[in-house]
Each structure stands twice: as C-alpha cells, then as structure tokens.
Design a protein around this motif. Structure first.
Motif, PDB file in Angstrom:
ATOM      1  N   LEU A 124      33.537  -1.456  14.582  1.00 28.98           N
ATOM      2  CA  LEU A 124      33.239   0.194  15.262  1.00 28.98           C
ATOM      3  C   LEU A 124      34.432   1.124  14.871  1.00 28.98           C
ATOM      4  O   LEU A 124      34.030   1.934  14.407  1.00 28.98           O
ATOM      5  N   PRO A 125      35.480   1.089  15.146  1.00 29.25           N
ATOM      6  CA  PRO A 125      36.666   1.841  15.199  1.00 29.25           C
ATOM      7  C   PRO A 125      36.980   1.987  13.606  1.00 29.25           C
ATOM      8  O   PRO A 125      37.445   3.407  13.332  1.00 29.25           O
ATOM      9  N   GLU A 126      36.512   1.306  12.746  1.00 31.96           N
ATOM     10  CA  GLU A 126      37.095   1.240  11.464  1.00 31.96           C
ATOM     11  C   GLU A 126      35.708   2.394  10.728  1.00 31.96           C
ATOM     12  O   GLU A 126      36.236   2.986   9.721  1.00 31.96           O
ATOM     13  N   LEU A 127      34.665   2.343  11.268  1.00 33.58           N
ATOM     14  CA  LEU A 127      33.607   3.218  10.765  1.00 33.58           C
ATOM     15  C   LEU A 127      33.988   4.700  10.883  1.00 33.58           C
ATOM     16  O   LEU A 127      33.375   5.585  10.252  1.00 33.58           O
ATOM     17  N   THR A 128      35.125   5.133  11.694  1.00 33.57           N
ATOM     18  CA  THR A 128      35.432   6.444  11.811  1.00 33.57           C
ATOM     19  C   THR A 128      35.915   7.140  10.465  1.00 33.57           C
ATOM     20  O   THR A 128      35.789   8.451  10.267  1.00 33.57           O
ATOM     21  N   ILE A 129      36.374   6.131   9.661  1.00 33.89           N
ATOM     22  CA  ILE A 129      36.691   6.866   8.291  1.00 33.89           C
ATOM     23  C   ILE A 129      35.604   7.456   7.548  1.00 33.89           C
ATOM     24  O   ILE A 129      35.856   8.373   6.672  1.00 33.89           O
ATOM     25  N   LEU A 130      34.132   7.211   7.806  1.00 31.26           N
ATOM     26  CA  LEU A 130      33.037   7.609   7.223  1.00 31.26           C
ATOM     27  C   LEU A 130      32.846   8.991   7.598  1.00 31.26           C
ATOM     28  O   LEU A 130      32.479   9.853   6.889  1.00 31.26           O
ATOM     29  N   ALA A 131      32.924   8.955   8.976  1.00 33.58           N
ATOM     30  CA  ALA A 131      32.974  10.373   9.443  1.00 33.58           C
ATOM     31  C   ALA A 131      33.923  11.393   9.110  1.00 33.58           C
ATOM     32  O   ALA A 131      33.519  12.590   8.888  1.00 33.58           O
ATOM     33  N   SER A 132      35.190  10.640   8.896  1.00 37.99           N
ATOM     34  CA  SER A 132      36.157  11.718   8.262  1.00 37.99           C
ATOM     35  C   SER A 132      35.770  12.200   6.856  1.00 37.99           C
ATOM     36  O   SER A 132      36.003  13.369   6.568  1.00 37.99           O
ATOM     37  N   PHE A 133      35.134  11.420   6.056  1.00 41.48           N
ATOM     38  CA  PHE A 133      34.687  11.949   4.740  1.00 41.48           C
ATOM     39  C   PHE A 133      33.648  13.122   4.884  1.00 41.48           C
ATOM     40  O   PHE A 133      33.792  14.108   4.287  1.00 41.48           O
ATOM     41  N   GLU A 134      32.523  12.859   5.998  1.00 33.60           N
ATOM     42  CA  GLU A 134      31.590  13.823   5.990  1.00 33.60           C
ATOM     43  C   GLU A 134      32.183  15.188   6.524  1.00 33.60           C
ATOM     44  O   GLU A 134      32.119  16.304   6.203  1.00 33.60           O
ATOM     45  N   TYR A 135      33.377  15.078   7.279  1.00 32.81           N
ATOM     46  CA  TYR A 135      33.937  16.090   7.916  1.00 32.81           C
ATOM     47  C   TYR A 135      34.733  16.922   6.673  1.00 32.81           C
ATOM     48  O   TYR A 135      34.822  18.375   6.831  1.00 32.81           O
ATOM     49  N   SER A 136      35.264  16.324   6.254  1.00 24.89           N
ATOM     50  CA  SER A 136      35.983  16.900   4.803  1.00 24.89           C
ATOM     51  C   SER A 136      35.223  17.469   3.795  1.00 24.89           C
ATOM     52  O   SER A 136      35.537  18.553   3.140  1.00 24.89           O
ATOM     53  N   ASP A 137      33.756  17.078   3.994  1.00 24.93           N
ATOM     54  CA  ASP A 137      32.803  17.745   3.105  1.00 24.93           C
ATOM     55  C   ASP A 137      32.225  18.743   3.705  1.00 24.93           C
ATOM     56  O   ASP A 137      31.175  19.279   3.285  1.00 24.93           O
ATOM     57  N   ASN A 138      32.669  19.213   4.818  1.00 23.75           N
ATOM     58  CA  ASN A 138      31.948  20.314   5.467  1.00 23.75           C
ATOM     59  C   ASN A 138      30.492  20.050   6.100  1.00 23.75           C
ATOM     60  O   ASN A 138      29.657  20.862   6.037  1.00 23.75           O
ATOM     61  N   ASN A 139      30.360  18.746   6.309  1.00 17.34           N
ATOM     62  CA  ASN A 139      28.932  18.342   6.835  1.00 17.34           C
ATOM     63  C   ASN A 139      28.787  19.117   8.146  1.00 17.34           C
ATOM     64  O   ASN A 139      29.453  18.682   8.990  1.00 17.34           O
ATOM     65  N   PRO A 140      27.727  19.885   8.384  1.00 16.73           N
ATOM     66  CA  PRO A 140      27.324  20.572   9.484  1.00 16.73           C
ATOM     67  C   PRO A 140      27.243  19.412  10.754  1.00 16.73           C
ATOM     68  O   PRO A 140      27.139  19.767  12.058  1.00 16.73           O
ATOM     69  N   LEU A 141      26.776  18.281  10.306  1.00 16.38           N
ATOM     70  CA  LEU A 141      26.424  17.212  11.613  1.00 16.38           C
ATOM     71  C   LEU A 141      27.776  16.534  11.999  1.00 16.38           C
ATOM     72  O   LEU A 141      27.788  15.996  12.965  1.00 16.38           O
ATOM     73  N   PHE A 142      28.978  16.920  11.227  1.00 13.21           N
ATOM     74  CA  PHE A 142      30.101  16.113  11.648  1.00 13.21           C
ATOM     75  C   PHE A 142      31.127  17.238  11.947  1.00 13.21           C
ATOM     76  O   PHE A 142      31.652  17.728  11.059  1.00 13.21           O
ATOM     77  N   THR A 143      31.105  17.487  13.190  1.00 16.87           N
ATOM     78  CA  THR A 143      31.993  18.649  13.296  1.00 16.87           C
ATOM     79  C   THR A 143      33.574  18.243  14.023  1.00 16.87           C
ATOM     80  O   THR A 143      34.372  19.056  14.324  1.00 16.87           O
ATOM     81  N   ILE A 144      33.718  16.879  14.072  1.00 15.43           N
ATOM     82  CA  ILE A 144      34.832  16.392  14.724  1.00 15.43           C
ATOM     83  C   ILE A 144      35.350  15.291  13.587  1.00 15.43           C
ATOM     84  O   ILE A 144      34.592  14.367  12.997  1.00 15.43           O
ATOM     85  N   ASP A 145      36.726  15.263  13.224  1.00 18.93           N
ATOM     86  CA  ASP A 145      37.083  14.153  12.308  1.00 18.93           C
ATOM     87  C   ASP A 145      37.560  13.152  13.176  1.00 18.93           C
ATOM     88  O   ASP A 145      38.692  13.042  13.956  1.00 18.93           O
ATOM     89  N   TRP A 146      36.689  12.149  13.400  1.00 18.73           N
ATOM     90  CA  TRP A 146      36.847  10.966  14.308  1.00 18.73           C
ATOM     91  C   TRP A 146      38.152  10.140  13.997  1.00 18.73           C
ATOM     92  O   TRP A 146      38.638   9.287  14.861  1.00 18.73           O
ATOM     93  N   PHE A 147      38.161   9.888  12.842  1.00 21.35           N
ATOM     94  CA  PHE A 147      39.399   9.369  12.080  1.00 21.35           C
ATOM     95  C   PHE A 147      40.819   9.406  12.891  1.00 21.35           C
ATOM     96  O   PHE A 147      41.515   8.781  12.915  1.00 21.35           O
ATOM     97  N   VAL A 148      40.950  10.872  13.217  1.00 18.69           N
ATOM     98  CA  VAL A 148      42.186  11.025  13.720  1.00 18.69           C
ATOM     99  C   VAL A 148      42.378  10.164  15.129  1.00 18.69           C
ATOM    100  O   VAL A 148      43.472  10.175  15.570  1.00 18.69           O
ATOM    101  N   TYR A 149      41.398   9.978  15.768  1.00 23.71           N
ATOM    102  CA  TYR A 149      41.301   9.337  16.964  1.00 23.71           C
ATOM    103  C   TYR A 149      41.160   7.684  16.807  1.00 23.71           C
ATOM    104  O   TYR A 149      41.056   6.924  17.968  1.00 23.71           O
ATOM    105  N   VAL A 150      41.462   7.289  15.822  1.00 22.62           N
ATOM    106  CA  VAL A 150      41.174   5.687  15.281  1.00 22.62           C
ATOM    107  C   VAL A 150      42.197   4.860  16.053  1.00 22.62           C
ATOM    108  O   VAL A 150      41.707   3.818  16.697  1.00 22.62           O
ATOM    109  N   THR A 151      43.525   5.230  16.349  1.00 24.64           N
ATOM    110  CA  THR A 151      44.325   4.381  17.044  1.00 24.64           C
ATOM    111  C   THR A 151      43.805   4.282  18.643  1.00 24.64           C
ATOM    112  O   THR A 151      43.726   3.061  19.125  1.00 24.64           O
ATOM    113  N   PRO A 152      43.575   5.312  19.477  1.00 25.42           N
ATOM    114  CA  PRO A 152      43.079   4.980  20.916  1.00 25.42           C
ATOM    115  C   PRO A 152      41.867   4.427  20.731  1.00 25.42           C
ATOM    116  O   PRO A 152      41.363   3.523  21.568  1.00 25.42           O
TER     117      PRO A 152
END
Length: 465
Positions: A167-195
């Motif tokens: 589960l925590p490693e899946l946050t990198i996929l959300a980071s891809f979408e956030y970088s592509d300005n996908n409106p469904l992903f408003t947060i770069d979850w990979f920033v919080y991968v450590t916690p």
C-alpha cells in the motif's frame, strides 16, 4: 526435551520468529529465508507420520517460498545498493517504481504459495492428531477446532501482511498523476510515503505480533500434548525408524535442499563491485548438506578441508574488498600505486577463492556419485526393481549428468579469473562470466535432480506409516 528436538518442535518454534515482522518495501530485518528453511527441516519427522500427505505439500510450498525469499534479498540489494549508485542522473521515480514492482511481485508469491501452504500445514497437524490420538489441537471452541481457528488467523495475517507492504508504495502512482495535472489527484501522496510506511509498518507489526503469539501458543499446545507426542514417538521408533530407506531419503532430500540453495552462489554477481553472491556462501550451505548426509557419505574429509579453506579464503577476500572499496574503485589500481598494491591482494585472494570453489564443488559431486553407488549396492537385493534398471546404468546416468556441470564449472572458473584481472579495462567482461556461472548452476541443479531420481529409485521405502 530430546523427543521434542527429534520431532522438530524446536525448529518450528524458532522458524516462526523469522516470519512475523513487517516488510517495508523490500526491506526485511529478519530474513524470511531462514524461517522457511527451518520450517522445512522442522516438518521432516512429522511429515513421515502424516498419512494425509498434507505436511508434505506444506513443505513444498515453504520450499518455494525459500526461493522467493532469496529473491527478496536480491531485490533489496538491487533497490538499496545498485540503483542508487548506477547513475547520477536518477530521477525521483526510478527507485520507488522498482520498489513497488518488487513489493507487488513478492506479495503475489506470498498469496500464491502461503495461503495453500499454511492451510495444508494446519490440516496436516489436524490429521496427525486424528490418526495418532491427539486431543489438544482438536479441542473445539465456538464450533471450531484449534487448527481451524489457527488456519483462519493465518489466512488473515498473510493477506494483511502482503497488503500493508504494498500500500505505501502505491503512492508513487498518485505522484505520476499529480505531475500530469490530473484533476482527480490534487495531492502528491508520495511526499508522505515515509510516515505512511511507518503507519503500515506499525500495523503490520501488530498483526504479525498477534499472529506470532497465537502460533507459538498453538505449537506449545501441540508440543505439550504429552500422550499424543509419546504416541507419535513410539510409532516413529517402531515404524519410521525401522524403515531405513525412508530415513535415508529424508536425509537426502534435506541435504539436497542445502545443495540447491548453495548452488545459487555459483553465480558471480557483483553489485557496485561488492559480491552479492560470494563463493564462500556456497561453502557454508554445502557443508551443512554434507553434515546431514552423515555416515551415508563416506570419505568426506577432502570436502571438509576444501570447504573450510574456501570459507577462510572467501571471508578474507570479502574483508579485503570491503576495505579497498571504502577508499578506491578498481580503476584506481591502474593509476595509483597504493591502490594497486591493495587491489592486488584482493585479486590474488579472489583467484584462490574461485579455484577453491571449483575444487570443492567437484569433490562434492564425486562424493555424491559415490554415495549413490553405495546406496544402489546396499539396497540391490531389497528394492522392488523396475524393468531394465541396474546399478551400472544408474551410475552411468549420474556420470553423464555430471559432465556438463564439470565443463561449465571449468569455463566459469576461467571466466572469473579473466574478469578479476581484466574488469578494470573491459567492463563488459562480467557478462561472460555471469552467463557461464549461471549455466554452471543450472547444470549442477540438473545433476542433483538426476542424483535424487536415482537414489529414490534404488532405495526401498514405505512413504507413510
């Protein structure tokens, strides 16, 4: 206590302590490979008494997970050692994507092998209790026996352990979408991968701790059922111990497991100039296998001497290499006198280690071939021989399968020596020796399979009591 040891309960207790802890990405503090190896060894005597063959199937599943766990160790080295040092231009996504890939693959194999493996383990323990007069494991609570309750708990543990790792490693996929300005992903979850890793690791530790306590209680109840344990010990003495063929095959199967795992260390794989699979690792595992063969393998002294020398030289080479790489890289030996002197010591010990590995493996193969011949002669008058089988034909088949291993071990040795002295100039030469050492490991595995088949054929056995 001695009976508990002989029945394998102690090994089962220790094995469980390596399997409960959380895995963060691909990092496992307590290597699961040790746990699965101990599980296989601990189940050997109990599986001989299991008429349902469930414990034999569980052993096969744990054997598969042993190889998966060794792959996990390799993945950990790749993610944390090779990839960070492979290029200065790594982007922020490469290492997390590799971590996600390995975590997902390892979780898949855990679900594929462990769900049926643990289910068969507990079913086999229930069958042992039913056939041999056990009561502790069959005691019901809320309409479920202890084995059924433990099966359910373990299924939940395996699933949650795999999910919480991925589960925590899946946050990198959300980071891809956030970088592509996908409106469904408003947060770069990979920033919080450590916690997130900390939270899922804590949850996994809690789940694993609960499972460990319940499993230790289960094994404690089983080992504490004195009438059942004594009944199994009595039947094992009167039936299993009287079947010399069964005991011989069991020792051989266990020893061959060490030889098969040890053959992985034939492969000369380096990560950032550090040996990921040092030759001396083969010596450790092969010596364990030789120890298990016992009196069935006569003339082991040359193997012990060669294996001990390989272990001593290999560890010395590793220490010298680690010390050298703290200050230099291999190319520095071409230009710096101090680096040349120190690297020459690494090269000389590396050559000696490679030669000792080839000698040790060839001596071990000769010993195994002689053991198979001795087995064929010992059981020649007792075995229900199949049509056309003879000890001479068996020996020839084993010898033919040994030839490719001998040839490629020699070629691998030559390639390793060439790499030791030429890698500073020809960086691609590692690929030649890697391929040859990999083929040598495959040929040796084929030799072991032929050896196992011939020994099983010539040795009379009653598989279950």
């Amino acid at each position: 206590m001695d009976r508990q040891r002989k029945q394998g309960w102690g090994l089962l207790f220790v094995a469980c302590c390596f399997l409960w802890n959380p895995v963060i990405g691909v990092t496992d503090i307590l290597p699961d490979a040790v746990g699965y190896l101990l599980l296989m060894l601990g189940l050997s005597a109990l599986a001989d008494l299991d008429r349902s063959e469930q414990l034999l199937d569980a052993q096969k599943a744990f054997r598969a997970m042993l190889w998966v766990s060794l792959g996990q160790i390799a993945a950990e080295l790749l993610v944390h050692v090779v990839i960070p040092r492979s290029s200065e231009s790594l982007n922020r996504y490469q290492q997390p994507m590799w971590t996600l890939l390995f975590a997902f693959v390892l979780a898949f194999f855990q679900l594929y092998y462990l769900l049926p493996g643990w289910r068969r383990f507990f079913s086999g323990m229930a069958a042992l209790a039913q056939f041999h007069g056990g009561s502790a494991l069959l005691r019901e609570k809320r309409g479920r026996t202890r084995c059924e309750r433990m099966t359910r708990s373990t299924m939940w543990f395996v699933v949650l352990h795999a999910l919480l790792t991925v589960l925590p490693e899946l946050t990198i996929l959300a980071s891809f979408e956030y970088s592509d300005n996908n409106p469904l992903f408003t947060i770069d979850w990979f920033v919080y991968v450590t916690p997130l890793r900390a939270v899922t690791g804590l949850l996994s530790a809690v789940v694993g701790g609960i499972w460990l306590v319940r499993l230790l209680c289960f094994l404690g109840a089983a080992a504490g059922d004195r009438p059942w344990r004594e009944q199994m010990a009595q039947e094992y003495r009167t039936q299993a111990l009287a079947d010399s063929g069964l005991l011989f095959q069991r020792r051989m199967r266990t020893a061959l497991t060490f030889f098969r795992v040890g053959s992985v260390f034939f492969i000369n794989l380096s990560l950032s100039f550090h040996s990921a699979l040092p030759d001396w690792g083969c010596a450790v595992l092969f010596l364990c296998g030789l120890l298990l063969l016992g009196a069935d393998a006569r003339g082991r002294r040359p193997c012990w001497i060669a294996g001990g020398a390989l272990l001593a030289v290999g560890v010395t080479r590793s220490l010298l290499n680690i010390g050298y790489l703290r200050e230099f890289v291999p190319q520095d030996a071409l230009y710096l006198p101090q680096a040349y002197t120190r690297y020459l010591a690494v090269q000389v010990t590396a050559v000696l280690e490679s030669v000792l590995l080839a000698v040790f493996v060839l001596l071990t193969m000769r010993l195994l071939t002689a053991t198979a011949a001795g087995c064929a002669a010992r059981y020649a008058g007792q075995r229900p021989a199949g049509a056309g089988w003879s000890a001479e034909q068996s020996g020839r088949r084993i010898f033919r399968r040994s030839l490719p291993a001998w040839i490629f071990l020699g070629l691998s040795l030559a390639a390793k020596i060439c790499e030791i002295f030429l890698q500073q100039t020809y960086s691609w030469i590692w690929l030649v020796q890697f391929v040859l050492s990999f083929v040598a490991a495959l040929c040796f595995a084929g030799y072991l399979n032929q050896f196992s088949e011939e020994v099983t054929t010539c040795c009379p056995v009653r598989p279950h009591v």
